[in-house]
Structures are given as structure tokens and as C-alpha cells.
Design an enzyme around this catalytic site. Structure first.
Site, PDB file in Angstrom:
ATOM      1  N   GLY A 628       0.821  -1.209   0.000  1.00 29.00           N
ATOM      2  CA  GLY A 628       0.000   0.000   0.000  1.00 29.00           C
ATOM      3  C   GLY A 628       0.845   1.243   0.000  1.00 29.00           C
ATOM      4  O   GLY A 628       2.063   1.206   0.215  1.00 29.00           O
ATOM      5  N   GLN A 629       0.183   2.358  -0.289  1.00 28.60           N
ATOM      6  CA  GLN A 629       0.877   3.641  -0.298  1.00 28.60           C
ATOM      7  C   GLN A 629      -0.145   4.739  -0.056  1.00 28.60           C
ATOM      8  O   GLN A 629      -1.279   4.664  -0.524  1.00 28.60           O
ATOM      9  CB  GLN A 629       1.592   3.882  -1.631  1.00 28.60           C
ATOM     10  CG  GLN A 629       2.382   5.181  -1.664  1.00 28.60           C
ATOM     11  CD  GLN A 629       3.275   5.278  -2.894  1.00 28.60           C
ATOM     12  OE1 GLN A 629       3.277   4.383  -3.733  1.00 28.60           O
ATOM     13  NE2 GLN A 629       4.012   6.349  -2.993  1.00 28.60           N
ATOM     14  N   GLY A 630       0.255   5.770   0.689  1.00 30.79           N
ATOM     15  CA  GLY A 630      -0.614   6.906   0.943  1.00 30.79           C
ATOM     16  C   GLY A 630       0.190   8.157   1.162  1.00 30.79           C
ATOM     17  O   GLY A 630       1.396   8.200   0.873  1.00 30.79           O
ATOM     18  N   GLY A 631      -0.458   9.194   1.680  1.00 25.81           N
ATOM     19  CA  GLY A 631       0.209  10.470   1.855  1.00 25.81           C
ATOM     20  C   GLY A 631       1.338  10.425   2.863  1.00 25.81           C
ATOM     21  O   GLY A 631       2.292  11.205   2.788  1.00 25.81           O
ATOM     22  N   GLY A 633       3.340   7.723   3.420  1.00 28.84           N
ATOM     23  CA  GLY A 633       4.440   6.963   2.869  1.00 28.84           C
ATOM     24  C   GLY A 633       3.966   5.618   2.360  1.00 28.84           C
ATOM     25  O   GLY A 633       2.800   5.454   2.011  1.00 28.84           O
ATOM     26  N   VAL A 635       3.545   1.294   2.700  1.00 33.38           N
ATOM     27  CA  VAL A 635       3.305   0.227   3.672  1.00 33.38           C
ATOM     28  C   VAL A 635       3.842  -1.073   3.089  1.00 33.38           C
ATOM     29  O   VAL A 635       3.595  -1.403   1.925  1.00 33.38           O
ATOM     30  CB  VAL A 635       1.808   0.087   3.990  1.00 33.38           C
ATOM     31  CG1 VAL A 635       1.588  -1.002   5.027  1.00 33.38           C
ATOM     32  CG2 VAL A 635       1.249   1.404   4.484  1.00 33.38           C
ATOM     33  N   LYS A 649       4.621   0.585   8.268  1.00 32.80           N
ATOM     34  CA  LYS A 649       4.302   1.854   7.631  1.00 32.80           C
ATOM     35  C   LYS A 649       5.520   2.760   7.747  1.00 32.80           C
ATOM     36  O   LYS A 649       5.952   3.114   8.847  1.00 32.80           O
ATOM     37  CB  LYS A 649       3.094   2.494   8.310  1.00 32.80           C
ATOM     38  CG  LYS A 649       2.623   3.763   7.629  1.00 32.80           C
ATOM     39  CD  LYS A 649       1.344   4.295   8.251  1.00 32.80           C
ATOM     40  CE  LYS A 649       0.186   3.391   7.950  1.00 32.80           C
ATOM     41  NZ  LYS A 649      -1.087   3.967   8.395  1.00 32.80           N
ATOM     42  N   ASP A 747     -12.845   9.158  11.615  1.00 35.81           N
ATOM     43  CA  ASP A 747     -12.691   8.741  10.217  1.00 35.81           C
ATOM     44  C   ASP A 747     -13.079   7.271  10.045  1.00 35.81           C
ATOM     45  O   ASP A 747     -12.351   6.485   9.437  1.00 35.81           O
ATOM     46  CB  ASP A 747     -11.260   8.976   9.741  1.00 35.81           C
ATOM     47  CG  ASP A 747     -11.159   8.981   8.208  1.00 35.81           C
ATOM     48  OD1 ASP A 747     -12.182   9.241   7.557  1.00 35.81           O
ATOM     49  OD2 ASP A 747     -10.065   8.714   7.692  1.00 35.81           O
TER      50      ASP A 747
END
Length: 952
Positions: A628-631, A633, A635, A649, A747
Site C-alpha cells: 500500500g501507499q498513501g500520503g 508513505g 506500507v 508503515k 474517520d
């Protein structure tokens, strides 16, 4: 050598910056205004630290948040504050008298904050002020007399505060003021008759106060008055007959004002569209008024009126509502009220005649399908032919409505990137774009049914904003007042491929259209107000603080000159720095290896992993290990030497938190212990890296299992969905009631509910969580946390979105949306359609099973129906009507008990197996439970990443 070269390079930069200050000094903010702004900041409480840049540089040159400036005169070398735009920043504290020192200010906007105290009289010194916008705060005290001497004031909005005392006589001097919005306060005493001298007044909204005395008959002398709204006050006497001479009036609303006497003749008012005189003590007969064709609403209910219904109520082509209930009217109802009218699909007519002495209907009993007639409590109901008009009306269920567009019905579901959605009206098919999200409200509309005016409103608003009609999408609901609240989405216009976001200048232009009231007022739609302008996704970093002026100012010229001078110097300096950086790279690598985190010394029970362990577990962070990837960084799936599988993460460069924040977050989240919360196993804080280590959730996210997926082909049964719902609810209940201190998640969504190898649901991603309020010195616990809105569209509690008041019921709403996803398989927003609205419509129409997910297979209908009912209760607009999380868990347990015995035993056996070796909330196990401290969602722990949206 390195230090010498570095010092030389920075001396060049310093010289360039010094030159910049010298050249542009003539364009700095006036010193007195700088000092005033600093004092103003000290009087505010800024929990979100949104005014942090008010301590840096020059207010106008450095673009302080909300400070907009201009060149006031050709003879003045300073910049001056023209506007303070501090809308919806969650500010508390008080308004400082230093506001009076901003002599050139034209707009003061602190709407929708939590500011208390009184309005300082020094605001009366702002002789250039045009807009005074203080509504939606906690202001107390009386209105300063000094405000009445502001010569250029166009609009005063103090509504929705706690202001008391009388309206000052000095307000009669406000010759340029068009808008008096002072509703929803505690103003008392007589309305000054002297206000009748106001030559420009257009809107007078004084409803919901404690005003008394008589209604000034002199108001008939106001030459431009369009709206007189005085509901819910306590006046003496009757409605002055002179009010029939208000020739410009569009709306007269005097509901619940303790008025007596007869209804005056209003037939001389040529454009009157709305009359509400209900809930008074008016008596006598209804005068035979020759009303305007523009009339939409006549409400004379709950009075003591006698006589018959006048024939003048007939032949009104735009009439939407005629309410005469709870009077003593007699005779028959003239059928000419609805005859000879043209009804299309958007036109409705409601005739509420309940609880009178009416004997029947004169003329035809055949009503068009668009006409609703209520006759309960009348003698006419003894006649069998009238029975169909005498049934008790079904309860009216709220609220959110829209006119759906079919332009996206054939588009692939959920193919837009995160933060983007299909633009419903776009001429380009299946156009994914990032909309602006806007809370908007009509404060005194001139109609009862918006549907008939829906398209007229779209034309009005889009032309006012200077955008295309297809760029606007909206939903709406009626609120107390009545006021019409809207949720606007404004989409970019498709011009060329890739133009699916607004540029910064267009965002700021649209925002200024609302905040500066550049959209012209409409007679039928009345005054409007901006509730919020929430910037999310690609717009999240846009801060509307840039100063503006007409033409190229001296400051701009100075900037051009300085740019030319400094450019070469900076280029030289940065080339030098780049070379130095390359030379020092090896030095930094060695230095990082010497760093040892202090976090490991602070936290018991949470393991501090080494960088070497992280590197080995992920095969040197090999791309094959990425899940995975997000704002925040990336995973990675990691495997330790003992075979333990984890999710790691890793923060990317540029997103690192400070050591103190990193440590504080781990210390907070490590205290959570529950089988339905994802466990935090440890962290790594060395070699310049920050990483969090979690238990690995092998079955991904709940959303993965509800969507069409190659990875998870087997669909969830109803029993499994109920079990996931119960586990999620128990995890959140723990946060609300057992965690110390309690936590609001903020959230909750299907991608933040993860499933382990036993399909046990675990709540993840606490990057947006907030601590619940604690008791004050007197032991009183506040009911909410005031905070800037963050969360994910589709799951956001509407009340929190509009008021910034976060409560435990905000989590209940979001979980209710997840429940609806479990039941239907739908996404929260699909093709612009909201899941809550769609399920509500199906539920009210008795077609609820038509929206249940067909992939679920067979299910016990009674259990499903109770689950739907619970989900819709969680999603009610009014927070007080939602159940608590404890009640949610209790009802889910009851539904589980209703399940067929075989299904119940299967679920129980799964739970028992999944519960082995899992600590209970009271366990002393060292397994820690969670949270993601940063910007990406818990779904980033597995594949199928959907980054968290954090509206600002």
C-alpha cells in the site's frame, strides 16, 4: 572546509534577502496595523494553530492567514488591511478592541467560530467598514451604540449569538445599510420606530429574540424593504394596518408573536410572495385580499379566525401551501383553489385545513394528484365521500433531497481516483473531477417547496458565480426557520483532457464571490449565507490569504526589480549548496547511523525496532513487499526472523513528524487494548526514519469484500456482515467509554475496518482521532470538541460538517454509513448519489429489499429489516435522535439473538475460535492496539490503498 563554503553561500543569500527588504520596505504594512493584528491574535484562542504565521514577517507581504491588503492612497507608502477573512477557523477567545485600529478595513468576517465576550465599541471607529460579519459565535453583551455611526456599513450580521439588550437608537443613522440580520439572539425591548428612517434597508431579520412592545407602524415608510421577518417574539397589540402600504414587500413573517386583532388588507402589495401570520391570537374573518400571482405561501394557522375561506385564494398560479388549520373557519372549501391550474411534475399544492368547522367542498371532489388536502377534525369528515381527505397524514421523513442526474448512470462504479468523483452534469461522459465542497443556506426563502424553483436556482447561482450550469450539483434540506440548507458541489468545467481540478486563482475567485456577497440577491431566494468552504484533496493546501489590489502596485514593481537582482545571486548560492550537499551526503549517512531514538526509553510494552530489523524484514524495502501507499508513505509486508508477519508503515521523505509529536502519538495509542482494534506492535525511530509496526491483517479491508474483487471472490453472508458490524461497533464503543481518556475516531469508513485471518473486524487508522472532552473545574463535561472538519466525504456527519462540533454521535453517523454499505454493497457516494438518501427513499417507499446486496444470498428478512432501521437511525440528521454507541451494540446483539439457530451457532463458533489468545479490554497483555499516527488510512496496511482525506 564545508562550514566555510556553507557560510559563504548563505552570506550571499542573506545579502539578497536584505536587498529585498530594503527595496520593498516602502510597501510594508502600516506599523500601527501590524501591532493591532498582534494584539488581536493574543485575544484569540487558536486550537488548530491556524494563525501560526501571524508571528512571521509582514502581515501583507507575508500573506498572514485571512489578512487581505491593498494600497489605500497614492500618497501613502504603506499597505493597509482591507479584509479579515477568518471564517470557520474554530477560533475561540474574544474580539479585541484593537480591531478599531485597522482604520481602512472594509470587511470583518469572523463567522462560524466560537468567539465569546462582547462586541468591542471600538469597531465603531472603522469608518470604511462595509461588511460586519459576526454571526455563528458565542458573543454576549449588548450592541455598541458606536456601530450606529458607521457611514459605509452595508451589512450587519450578528445572528446566532447570545447578544442581549435593546437595539440602539443610533442604528437609525445607518443610511447605507441594506441588511439587518440579528435573528437568534436575546435582544429585548421595543424595536425603535426610528429605524423607519433607513433609506436603504432591504432585509430586516429579527426573528427568535425577546423583543416586545408594539410593531412600529412607521415601518410602512421604509422605501426598499423586501423582507420583514420578526417570528418568535412577544409583541403587544395588532398588526398595523399601514403594513398594507409596504409596496416593495416580498415576505411578511410574523409567526408566534402574540399578536391580536384582525388581519390587515395586504392586497395593495403588488409582489407579495410569502405571508406567515401563524400561531398568534388573530381574530375576525380573513379579508378578501386580491393577492399577487407571485404568492407561494399563505400560513394563517393556529389563530382564532372565523368566517369562510375567501374566494380570493383561488386562481393563484404559484401557490404551494395554504395553511388554515386550528381556527374556527366554517362553510365549504372552494374547489376553484386548485381548479384551472396547470400542474407539472415539480409543482405541488398542500392545503392544510385541519381542526376547523368546515362542512365540505364546493364543486368537484376530484383533486389533481399534485394536490394534498387535509380535513381531519372538521364536520366534513362525517361524510363518507370525504373520508380520503380525513386520514391522518403520514409522518414526513427528512430531508436531504436533490434532482438526480442520469448522466453518470452508465459509468463504471468507483473508477475515479480518491478525492475525485463523476461530475453529474458534465457534457463529457464519465468525467472524473475534484469538486469544491460548500455549505450554503437561504436565510429567508420566499417559497415552501423548493422543487418548483430548483432549476431557477441553479441558473441564478451559476450565473452569479460565472460558471456553467453543468458545473453545479446540490442537495438540500429544510431546517428550522424555515431556512433552506444546501450542500453544494462545484465541479471544474471540462475543457481539455486533464483539466479535472480548479487552479488556485479560480478557487479563490469562487470563494470571494461568496465571502464578499458578490452574488446578487434574488427576490424569490432571499438573502444567503456561506456556512463553510471546505478544501479537501487537491485543494487541501490552498489558503485564501493572498493580498490583492487593482493594477500593478509599487510593491509588484519592487518585486520585479528585486527578482531580477536576486535571481542571479540565488542561483549562485543554490548551485553552491547543491555541490555541498553532494559532498556531504556520505557524512550525513554516517551521522544518521549514530542517531539513537529516545522514544524507546519512554514507552513500556511497545517494542523499539532497529532500522536493520526493518530492512531485513522487508528484504531491503523491496518493491515486492509493498502492499500500500498513501500520503504518509509506503506500507510493506514484513516477516521477522521468528516468522511473525507484520505491516510496516514507513514515512516518506518530507512527511516526517517531529520527534516530540511522534513520541506523543505512540504513547497515546499504545494505551488502547481491545480485540476489535488493530494492534500497534512497535516502532522504529532511527537512521533518520520513522516507522510504525502493526499486526498484519491478512483479509484486507471490509471494502475489499463488498466490492467486485479478484482477490476476494466469495461474498459475505448476512451472518458474517452482522458479525463484522458488531465487532466494529464494540471497538468504537471501547474508544468512547473505556479508553482513558475517551477518543472520538473521526474517520470511520469501510476501508478503515480491517479483517484478520479469522474475519474478526478491527478498527484502524487513528490519524484523525481526537480526545473526547473532559470535565471542567465544576465537573461539567462539554458535549463536543470544536475542531476543524476532517474526515471522508460520504461518511461525514452533516452536523459536524456545518458546525465543526465533533461528538461521539459523529462516529455513530459514520458507522451507520458503514452499516448501509454492509447491507447494500454500495459505496457511500456513487454517481453523485448518497447512500443514506437512496436507502431512506427505498425504506419510506416500502421497497427496502430492492436495495439489499444480491450477493449476500438468502437472509432472514426480519433481521435485515431491523438492521436497516438501526443503520438509518444512526444516520439521522439530528444528533440527538441518533442512538449512542452502547445502544448500537445492544441492538446488534438483539438482532444476532434473532438469527436462526444454525446461523447463530456458526457465528458463535467463529467468534470463539477467533477469540483464542486475544486479550480482552481488561487484559494486561502487552499486545498494544493502535494507531496510525499519520496521513494514510488503515487500509494502507493492506492492498487497495485509499488515502485518508483531511479537509481543512
Amino acid at each position: 572546509m564545508f562550514e566555510s563554503e556553507l557560510r559563504s553561500s548563505w552570506l550571499r543569500v542573506f545579502w539578497a534577502m536584505s536587498l529585498l527588504l530594503v527595496v520593498s520596505n516602502s510597501q510594508s504594512t502600516h506599523p500601527a496595523e501590524v501591532t493591532a493584528l498582534q494584539v488581536i491574535k493574543e485575544s484569540f484562542i487558536d486550537p488548530g494553530n491556524l494563525l501560526s504565521n501571524w508571528d512571521r514577517g509582514d502581515p501583507c507581504v507575508s500573506n498572514w492567514t485571512g489578512v487581505l491588503c491593498f494600497n489605500r492612497t497614492l500618497n501613502d507608502s504603506y499597505l493597509h488591511v482591507r479584509e479579515l477573512q477568518l471564517l470557520n477557523l474554530n477560533l475561540a477567545g474574544t474580539l479585541s478592541p484593537a480591531f478599531g485600529r485597522l482604520s481602512y478595513m472594509q470587511i470583518l468576517d469572523v463567522m462560524w467560530n466560537n468567539i465569546g465576550g462582547s462586541i468591542p465599541k471600538e469597531i465603531g471607529q472603522l469608518t470604511n467598514l462595509e461588511l460586519l460579519l459576526l454571526n455563528g459565535n458565542q458573543l454576549t453583551g449588548s450592541l455598541p451604540e458606536e456601530i450606529g455611526y458607521l457611514p459605509n456599513l452595508d451589512r450587519i450580521q450578528i445572528d446566532q449569538n447570545h447578544i442581549s439588550g435593546q437595539i440602539p437608537l443610533s442604528f437609525a443613522n445607518l443610511n447605507k445599510t441594506k441588511h439587518f440580520h440579528m435573528n437568534n439572539n436575546s435582544l429585548s425591548g421595543q424595536i425603535p420606530p426610528e429605524l423607519s428612517r433607513l433609506p436603504s434597508l432591504v432585509h430586516m431579520l429579527l426573528d427568535n429574540n425577546n423583543l416586545s412592545g408594539y410593531l412600529p407602524p412607521q415601518f410602512s415608510e421604509l422605501p426598499k424593504l423586501l423582507i420583514l421577518q420578526l417570528d418568535n417574539n412577544h409583541f403587544d397589540g395588532s398588526i398595523p394596518p399601514s403594513y398594507g402600504n409596504m409596496l416593495q414587500l416580498l415576505k411578511l413573517s410574523l409567526r408566534n408573536c402574540s399578536l391580536q386583532g384582525p388581519i390587515p388588507d395586504l392586497s395593495r402589495i403588488p409582489n407579495l410572495a410569502y405571508i406567515d401570520l401563524s400561531n398568534n391570537n388573530l381574530n375576525g374573518s380573513i379579508p378578501p385580499m386580491n393577492l399577487s400571482d407571485d404568492i407561494t405561501t399563505i400560513d394563517l394557522s393556529r389563530n382564532q379566525l372565523t368566517g369562510t375561506i375567501p374566494p380570493s385564494f383561488s386562481g393563484l398560479p404559484n401557490l404551494q401551501r395554504l395553511a388554515l388549520f386550528n381556527n374556527s373557519l366554517n362553510g365549504s372549501i372552494p374547489s376553484t383553489i386548485w381548479q384551472n391550474r396547470t400542474f407539472n411534475s415539480t409543482v405541488q399544492l398542500t392545503l392544510d385545513m385541519k381542526n376547523n368547522r368546515l362542512s365540505g367542498i364546493s364543486g368537484s371532489l376530484n383533486l389533481p394528484p399534485n394536490v394534498t388536502l387535509s380535513l381531519q377534525g372538521n364536520p366534513a369528515c362525517t361524510n363518507a365521500s370525504m373520508a380520503r381527505f380525513c386520514d391522518s397524514p403520514s409522518a414526513i421523513v427528512s430531508r436531504l433531497q436533490s434532482v438526480p442526474s442520469n448522466s453518470t448512470d452508465n459509468c463504471p462504479p468507483q473508477s475515479c481516483p480518491t478525492d475525485y468523483e463523476y461530475a453529474p452534469g458534465s457534457p463529457a461522459p464519465c468525467f472524473c473531477a475534484a469538486p469544491l465542497l460548500i455549505g450554503y443556506r437561504l436565510k429567508s426563502p420566499g417559497f415552501s417547496d423548493f422543487l418548483a424553483y430548483f432549476y431557477s436556482f441553479e441558473v441564478y447561482l451559476t450565473s452569479g458565480l460565472e460558471i456553467n450550469h453543468f458545473q453545479l450539483d446540490l442537495t438540500y434540506e429544510w431546517r428550522k426557520g424555515p431556512r433552506l440548507q444546501m450542500y453544494l458541489k462545484i465541479f471544474p468545467a471540462y475543457t481539455v483532457p486533464g483539466s479535472n481540478t480548479f487552479n488556485t486563482s479560480e478557487v479563490l475567485r469562487i470563494r470571494s464571490m461568496f465571502t464578499q456577497w458578490k452574488i446578487p440577491d434574488s427576490e424569490i431566494f432571499g438573502p444567503y449565507e456561506l456556512l463553510n468552504f471546505t478544501l479537501v484533496g487537491p485543494y487541501a493546501d490552498i489558503i485564501p490569504t493572498s493580498p490583492s489590489s487593482s493594477g500593478i502596485s509599487k510593491g509588484a514593481v519592487a518585486g520585479i526589480v528585486v527578482g531580477a537582482i536576486v535571481g542571479a545571486v540565488l542561483l549562485s548560492a543554490f548551485v553552491s549548496l547543491y555541490i555541498l550537499k553532494k559532498q556531504r551526503k556520505k557524512y550525513h549517512a554516517v551521522s544518521r547511523r549514530r542517531h539513537v531514538s529516545r522514544a524507546s526509553l519512554k514507552i513500556e510494552g511497545v517494542k523499539s525496532f532497529t532500522y536493520s530489523e526493518m530492512k531485513h524484514a522487508t528484504n531491503n524495502f523491496d518493491v515486492a513487499s509493498e502492499v500500500g501507499q498513501g500520503g504518509y508513505g509506503k506500507v510493506y509486508k514484513g516477516v521477522f526472523t521468528d516468522g511473525t508477519v507484520v505491516a510496516i508503515k514507513r514515512a516518506q521523505e518530507g512527511s516526517l513528524q517531529g520527534e516530540k509529536e511522534f513520541l506523543t502519538e505512540i504513547e497515546l495509542l499504545s494505551r488502547l487494548h481491545h480485540r476489535n482494534l488493530v494492534s500497534l506492535l512497535g516502532f522504529c525511530d532511527e537512521e533518520g526514519e520513522q516507522m510504525l509496526v502493526y499486526e498484519f491483517m491478512s483479509n484486507g479491508t471490509l471494502r475489499d469484500h463488498l466490492s467486485v474483487s479478484e482477490k476476494y471472490k466469495e461474498s459475505l453472508s448476512f451472518g458474517m456482515r452482522l458479525r463484522i458490524a458488531l465487532g466494529s461497533a464494540k471497538g468504537i464503543l471501547y474508544l468512547h467509554s473505556e479508553a482513558d481518556p475517551p477518543i472520538f475516531h473521526r474517520d470511520i469508513k469501510a476501508t478503515n475496518i480491517l479483517l484478520d485471518s479469522k474475519m474478526v473486524a478491527k478498527v484502524a487508522d487513528f490519524g484523525l482521532s481526537r480526545l473526547a472532552p473532559v470535565a471542567d473545574l465544576e465537573g461539567v463535561v462539554p458535549g463536543h470538541v470544536s475542531t476543524v472538519v476532517k474526515g471522508t466525504p460520504g461518511y461525514l456527519d452533516p452536523e459536524y460538517f456545518l458546525t465543526h462540533k465533533l461528538t461521539d454521535k459523529s462516529d455513530v453517523y459514520s458507522l451507520g454509513v458503514v452499516f448501509l454499505e454492509l447491507l447494500t454493497g454500495m459505496h457511500p457516494i456513487t454517481h453523485g448519489k448518497n447512500i443514506v438518501r437512496e436507502v431512506n427513499i427505498a425504506y419510506r417507499s416500502g421497497m427496502i429489499f430492492s436495495v439489499i446486496d444480491a450477493k449476500m444470498g438468502s437472509y432472514p428478512s426480519e433481521c435485515v429489516e431491523k438492521f436497516v432501521t438501526l443503520a438509518l437511525k444512526c444516520c439521522r440528521e439530528d444528533t440527538d435522535e441518533r442512538p449512542s454507541m452502547a445502544e448500537v451494540v445492544r441492538e446488534l446483539e438483539n438482532i444476532r439473538q434473532m438469527m436462526p439457530e444454525t446461523d447463530s451457532k456458526i457465528i458463535d463458533s467463529i467468534d470463539i475460535e477467533a477469540g483464542k489468545n486475544v486479550s480482552s479490554p481488561s487484559s494486561s497483555s502487552t499486545t498494544k492496539n493502535p494507531y496510525v499516527s499519520s496521513d494514510i488510512s488503515g487500509s494502507d496496511l493492506v492492498s487497495g490503498v485509499i488515502p485518508t482525506i483531511a479537509p481543512r
